[in-house]
Motif scaffolding. Structure first.
Motif, PDB file in Angstrom:
ATOM      1  N   LEU A 203       0.829  -1.208   0.000  1.00 27.76           N
ATOM      2  CA  LEU A 203       0.000   0.000   0.000  1.00 27.76           C
ATOM      3  C   LEU A 203       0.860   1.253   0.000  1.00 27.76           C
ATOM      4  CD1 LEU A 203      -2.874  -0.895   2.506  1.00 27.76           C
ATOM      5  CD2 LEU A 203      -2.934  -0.899   0.015  1.00 27.76           C
ATOM      6  N   ARG A 204       1.915   1.233   0.798  1.00 28.43           N
ATOM      7  CA  ARG A 204       2.827   2.387   0.816  1.00 28.43           C
ATOM      8  C   ARG A 204       3.498   2.564  -0.543  1.00 28.43           C
ATOM      9  NH1 ARG A 204       3.401  -0.140   5.843  1.00 28.43           N
ATOM     10  NH2 ARG A 204       3.251   1.223   7.679  1.00 28.43           N
ATOM     11  N   GLU A 205       3.999   1.474  -1.103  1.00 25.60           N
ATOM     12  CA  GLU A 205       4.712   1.566  -2.381  1.00 25.60           C
ATOM     13  C   GLU A 205       3.786   2.031  -3.497  1.00 25.60           C
ATOM     14  OE1 GLU A 205       6.289  -2.310  -2.828  1.00 25.60           O
ATOM     15  OE2 GLU A 205       7.966  -1.985  -1.425  1.00 25.60           O
ATOM     16  N   GLY A 206       2.519   1.592  -3.470  1.00 32.09           N
ATOM     17  CA  GLY A 206       1.565   2.063  -4.465  1.00 32.09           C
ATOM     18  C   GLY A 206       1.333   3.559  -4.361  1.00 32.09           C
ATOM     19  N   ALA A 207       1.223   4.062  -3.106  1.00 27.60           N
ATOM     20  CA  ALA A 207       1.024   5.502  -2.921  1.00 27.60           C
ATOM     21  C   ALA A 207       2.256   6.288  -3.354  1.00 27.60           C
ATOM     22  CB  ALA A 207       0.705   5.796  -1.456  1.00 27.60           C
ATOM     23  N   TYR A 208       3.451   5.777  -3.030  1.00 32.08           N
ATOM     24  CA  TYR A 208       4.670   6.454  -3.482  1.00 32.08           C
ATOM     25  C   TYR A 208       4.757   6.451  -5.008  1.00 32.08           C
ATOM     26  CZ  TYR A 208       6.479   6.521   1.307  1.00 32.08           C
ATOM     27  OH  TYR A 208       6.657   6.773   2.637  1.00 32.08           O
ATOM     28  N   GLY A 209       4.305   5.375  -5.626  1.00 36.29           N
ATOM     29  CA  GLY A 209       4.332   5.298  -7.083  1.00 36.29           C
ATOM     30  C   GLY A 209       3.417   6.310  -7.743  1.00 36.29           C
ATOM     31  N   LEU A 210       2.369   6.735  -7.011  1.00 37.32           N
ATOM     32  CA  LEU A 210       1.459   7.762  -7.534  1.00 37.32           C
ATOM     33  C   LEU A 210       1.933   9.173  -7.222  1.00 37.32           C
ATOM     34  CD1 LEU A 210      -1.970   6.104  -6.645  1.00 37.32           C
ATOM     35  CD2 LEU A 210      -0.898   6.275  -8.901  1.00 37.32           C
ATOM     36  N   GLY A 211       3.096   9.296  -6.579  1.00 38.00           N
ATOM     37  CA  GLY A 211       3.667  10.614  -6.317  1.00 38.00           C
ATOM     38  C   GLY A 211       3.352  11.193  -4.960  1.00 38.00           C
ATOM     39  N   ALA A 212       2.826  10.386  -4.043  1.00 41.00           N
ATOM     40  CA  ALA A 212       2.492  10.900  -2.711  1.00 41.00           C
ATOM     41  C   ALA A 212       3.757  11.117  -1.896  1.00 41.00           C
ATOM     42  CB  ALA A 212       1.561   9.930  -1.989  1.00 41.00           C
ATOM     43  N   THR A 213       3.717  12.110  -1.020  1.00 45.14           N
ATOM     44  CA  THR A 213       4.828  12.351  -0.102  1.00 45.14           C
ATOM     45  C   THR A 213       4.724  11.399   1.083  1.00 45.14           C
ATOM     46  OG1 THR A 213       3.615  14.015   1.172  1.00 45.14           O
ATOM     47  CG2 THR A 213       4.850  14.784  -0.763  1.00 45.14           C
ATOM     48  N   ARG A 214       5.750  11.364   1.903  1.00 49.53           N
ATOM     49  CA  ARG A 214       5.725  10.468   3.059  1.00 49.53           C
ATOM     50  C   ARG A 214       4.619  10.857   4.032  1.00 49.53           C
ATOM     51  NH1 ARG A 214      11.181   8.957   6.319  1.00 49.53           N
ATOM     52  NH2 ARG A 214      11.565   7.993   4.287  1.00 49.53           N
ATOM     53  N   LEU A 215       4.397  12.167   4.223  1.00 45.82           N
ATOM     54  CA  LEU A 215       3.328  12.604   5.117  1.00 45.82           C
ATOM     55  C   LEU A 215       1.963  12.211   4.565  1.00 45.82           C
ATOM     56  CD1 LEU A 215       2.462  14.125   7.664  1.00 45.82           C
ATOM     57  CD2 LEU A 215       2.489  16.237   6.332  1.00 45.82           C
ATOM     58  N   VAL A 217       1.317   9.706   2.600  1.00 49.15           N
ATOM     59  CA  VAL A 217       1.181   8.263   2.749  1.00 49.15           C
ATOM     60  C   VAL A 217       0.765   7.916   4.182  1.00 49.15           C
ATOM     61  CG1 VAL A 217       2.441   6.081   2.762  1.00 49.15           C
ATOM     62  CG2 VAL A 217       2.776   7.702   0.902  1.00 49.15           C
ATOM     63  N   ALA A 218       1.397   8.588   5.160  1.00 51.22           N
ATOM     64  CA  ALA A 218       1.093   8.300   6.560  1.00 51.22           C
ATOM     65  C   ALA A 218      -0.337   8.685   6.905  1.00 51.22           C
ATOM     66  CB  ALA A 218       2.079   9.036   7.462  1.00 51.22           C
ATOM     67  N   ILE A 219      -0.788   9.860   6.458  1.00 51.53           N
ATOM     68  CA  ILE A 219      -2.098  10.377   6.842  1.00 51.53           C
ATOM     69  C   ILE A 219      -3.226   9.771   6.016  1.00 51.53           C
ATOM     70  CG2 ILE A 219      -3.494  12.463   7.069  1.00 51.53           C
ATOM     71  CD1 ILE A 219      -1.253  12.267   9.102  1.00 51.53           C
ATOM     72  N   LYS A 220      -3.007   9.621   4.704  1.00 50.88           N
ATOM     73  CA  LYS A 220      -4.099   9.233   3.810  1.00 50.88           C
ATOM     74  C   LYS A 220      -4.123   7.750   3.450  1.00 50.88           C
ATOM     75  CE  LYS A 220      -4.316  13.831   1.688  1.00 50.88           C
ATOM     76  NZ  LYS A 220      -4.289  14.614   0.426  1.00 50.88           N
ATOM     77  N   VAL A 221      -3.053   7.037   3.740  1.00 51.24           N
ATOM     78  CA  VAL A 221      -3.003   5.621   3.384  1.00 51.24           C
ATOM     79  C   VAL A 221      -2.853   4.746   4.636  1.00 51.24           C
ATOM     80  CG1 VAL A 221      -1.772   3.832   2.106  1.00 51.24           C
ATOM     81  CG2 VAL A 221      -2.061   6.106   1.106  1.00 51.24           C
ATOM     82  N   VAL A 222      -1.781   4.969   5.387  1.00 52.48           N
ATOM     83  CA  VAL A 222      -1.473   4.093   6.515  1.00 52.48           C
ATOM     84  C   VAL A 222      -2.493   4.268   7.641  1.00 52.48           C
ATOM     85  CG1 VAL A 222       0.247   3.511   8.263  1.00 52.48           C
ATOM     86  CG2 VAL A 222       0.969   4.055   5.934  1.00 52.48           C
ATOM     87  N   LEU A 223      -2.783   5.511   8.013  1.00 49.41           N
ATOM     88  CA  LEU A 223      -3.710   5.747   9.123  1.00 49.41           C
ATOM     89  C   LEU A 223      -5.108   5.193   8.854  1.00 49.41           C
ATOM     90  CD1 LEU A 223      -3.977   6.966  11.927  1.00 49.41           C
ATOM     91  CD2 LEU A 223      -4.522   9.168  10.885  1.00 49.41           C
ATOM     92  N   PRO A 224      -5.704   5.435   7.669  1.00 46.16           N
ATOM     93  CA  PRO A 224      -7.012   4.811   7.411  1.00 46.16           C
ATOM     94  C   PRO A 224      -6.950   3.284   7.388  1.00 46.16           C
ATOM     95  CG  PRO A 224      -6.656   6.645   5.917  1.00 46.16           C
ATOM     96  CD  PRO A 224      -5.349   6.407   6.610  1.00 46.16           C
ATOM     97  N   ALA A 225      -5.857   2.722   6.871  1.00 42.23           N
ATOM     98  CA  ALA A 225      -5.745   1.266   6.821  1.00 42.23           C
ATOM     99  C   ALA A 225      -5.620   0.655   8.210  1.00 42.23           C
ATOM    100  CB  ALA A 225      -4.542   0.871   5.961  1.00 42.23           C
ATOM    101  N   ALA A 226      -5.043   1.407   9.140  1.00 41.97           N
ATOM    102  CA  ALA A 226      -4.859   0.916  10.515  1.00 41.97           C
ATOM    103  C   ALA A 226      -5.918   1.473  11.459  1.00 41.97           C
ATOM    104  CB  ALA A 226      -3.470   1.304  11.015  1.00 41.97           C
ATOM    105  N   LEU A 227      -7.037   1.939  10.913  1.00 41.86           N
ATOM    106  CA  LEU A 227      -8.025   2.653  11.723  1.00 41.86           C
ATOM    107  C   LEU A 227      -8.591   1.792  12.850  1.00 41.86           C
ATOM    108  CD1 LEU A 227      -9.536   5.304  12.067  1.00 41.86           C
ATOM    109  CD2 LEU A 227     -11.302   4.441  10.524  1.00 41.86           C
ATOM    110  N   SER A 228      -8.839   0.516  12.601  1.00 47.91           N
ATOM    111  CA  SER A 228      -9.410  -0.327  13.656  1.00 47.91           C
ATOM    112  C   SER A 228      -8.456  -0.440  14.835  1.00 47.91           C
ATOM    113  CB  SER A 228      -9.722  -1.720  13.102  1.00 47.91           C
ATOM    114  OG  SER A 228      -8.535  -2.380  12.690  1.00 47.91           O
ATOM    115  N   GLY A 229      -7.151  -0.580  14.571  1.00 48.68           N
ATOM    116  CA  GLY A 229      -6.178  -0.642  15.653  1.00 48.68           C
ATOM    117  C   GLY A 229      -6.058   0.670  16.399  1.00 48.68           C
ATOM    118  N   VAL A 230      -6.142   1.788  15.672  1.00 47.01           N
ATOM    119  CA  VAL A 230      -6.075   3.102  16.316  1.00 47.01           C
ATOM    120  C   VAL A 230      -7.289   3.316  17.208  1.00 47.01           C
ATOM    121  CG1 VAL A 230      -6.064   5.589  15.890  1.00 47.01           C
ATOM    122  CG2 VAL A 230      -4.658   4.081  14.480  1.00 47.01           C
ATOM    123  N   ILE A 231      -8.463   2.953  16.709  1.00 40.63           N
ATOM    124  CA  ILE A 231      -9.679   3.085  17.515  1.00 40.63           C
ATOM    125  C   ILE A 231      -9.591   2.210  18.759  1.00 40.63           C
ATOM    126  CG2 ILE A 231     -12.166   2.658  17.553  1.00 40.63           C
ATOM    127  CD1 ILE A 231     -12.249   3.445  14.617  1.00 40.63           C
TER     128      ILE A 231
END
Length: 321
Positions: A203-215, A217-231
């Motif tokens: 998921l991270r590599e796909g977002a980087y491939g689309l030109g996303a910055t590290r921030l 990726v963290a906010i829009k990809v990783v955090l939503p994907a880990a939402l159940s654990g964060v909750i």
């Protein structure tokens, strides 16, 4: 003519496994004793839980024989320990608990999520291996230490010079909330970081491939994907704040107050339970049974929180191949 069977032949490994499962489970020496011990531990836990709940609600029923449920749930004034002026409206204690939960989460949630994002997405593995254990040390500090620090340092040396002695009482919700924010910070950061680290690398590599910055990726990809654990981390932290006793008893005060203002003295449900438990309330008196009525209310709130947490975690859980 009978149709031919379409059942696939069993592999040798499956046949061997089935043969082993058909044999006796207790062939190894001591295995039966281990199973019996585990069964005994589970039975003791179940019996203990039943006895606790029975005692809790039994004393609560005795309380409601003297105080009507309408007064308990509809009145907004709690004054239980002064003879002749007793009033048992639970909502001042509920408001005190909600006060410290609200303000502790205001401080702990952004800091905890920021720490989790840094440890998961930015920190070098060597840095993470050093910082994460140091952060988790905060969870092992005795709460009485946090309580005295809030009372003698946070209130006297920080809040009073900042806001003025006339606006900050010696016992206040803000000092207790700040210390509880420090206490639950490792819970939010550690559990959230574990959830973020389990997000697939693809998921991270796909977002980087689309030109996303590290921030991004963290906010829009990783955090939503880990939402159940964060909750789950947030709800676990809230449950710990609700059940905390020593910090709120020493730093927040023992004045029931229907307010969410941080610079007010409040009393939480656990704080009242400690006050009565350490006092001279004789068994069978209304003060004694009021302790169990408050404890039953806290039990129902905590149980409801756990049920809601389970539903939310299952609702937002992401499954990856």
């Amino acid at each position: 003519m009978a149709p031919e069977s379409t059942t696939a032949p069993m592999s040798p490994e499956a046949a061997l496994l089935q043969k082993q499962m058909q044999h006796s489970t207790f062939k190894r020496p001591g295995e039966l004793a281990v199973v019996a011990l585990l069964w005994l531990c589970g039975t003791i836990s179940l019996i203990t839980t039943v006895l606790i709940v029975t005692t809790l609600f039994g004393e609560t029923i005795d309380f409601f024989r003297e105080v009507s449920p309408a007064e308990f749930f509809l009145e907004t004034r709690w004054q239980a320990l002064i003879p002749g002026t007793e009033s048992f409206g639970i909502w001042e204690l509920v408001a005190g608990t909600a006060n410290v939960v609200l303000w502790s989460m205001v401080f702990a949630l952004p800091l905890g999520l920021a720490a989790a994002i840094y440890l998961s997405e930015y920190a070098h593995p060597r840095t993470r291996s050093i910082l994460k254990p140091l952060l988790e040390v905060l969870a092992g500090v005795p709460t009485v230490v946090y309580a005295f620090f809030a009372l003698t340092v946070v209130t006297e040396d920080v809040l009073r010079p900042l806001f003025g002695d006339d606006r900050v009482p010696i016992f206040n919700s803000l000092a207790a909330s700040l210390m509880m924010a420090v206490m639950i910070l490792p819970t939010i950061a550690s559990v959230s970081e574990d959830a973020m680290s389990n997000v697939p690398r693809e998921l991270r590599e796909g977002a980087y491939g689309l030109g996303a910055t590290r921030l991004e990726v963290a906010i829009k990809v990783v955090l939503p994907a880990a939402l159940s654990g964060v909750i789950a981390a947030v709800l676990l932290a809230i449950a710990r704040v609700i059940g905390e006793t020593m910090i709120v008893a020493l730093a927040a005060g023992s004045t029931p107050n229907l307010t969410l203002m941080p610079l007010e003295s409040v009393q939480t449900m656990t704080g009242y339970m400690l006050q009565v438990g350490l006092g001279d309330a004789a068994r069978g008196t209304i003060n004694y049974t009021s302790l169990f009525a408050v404890a039953s209310t806290l039990f129902v709130f905590t149980l409801t929180l756990n049920v809601v947490a389970t539903w939310i975690v299952n609702r937002f859980r992401e499954a990856y191949e």
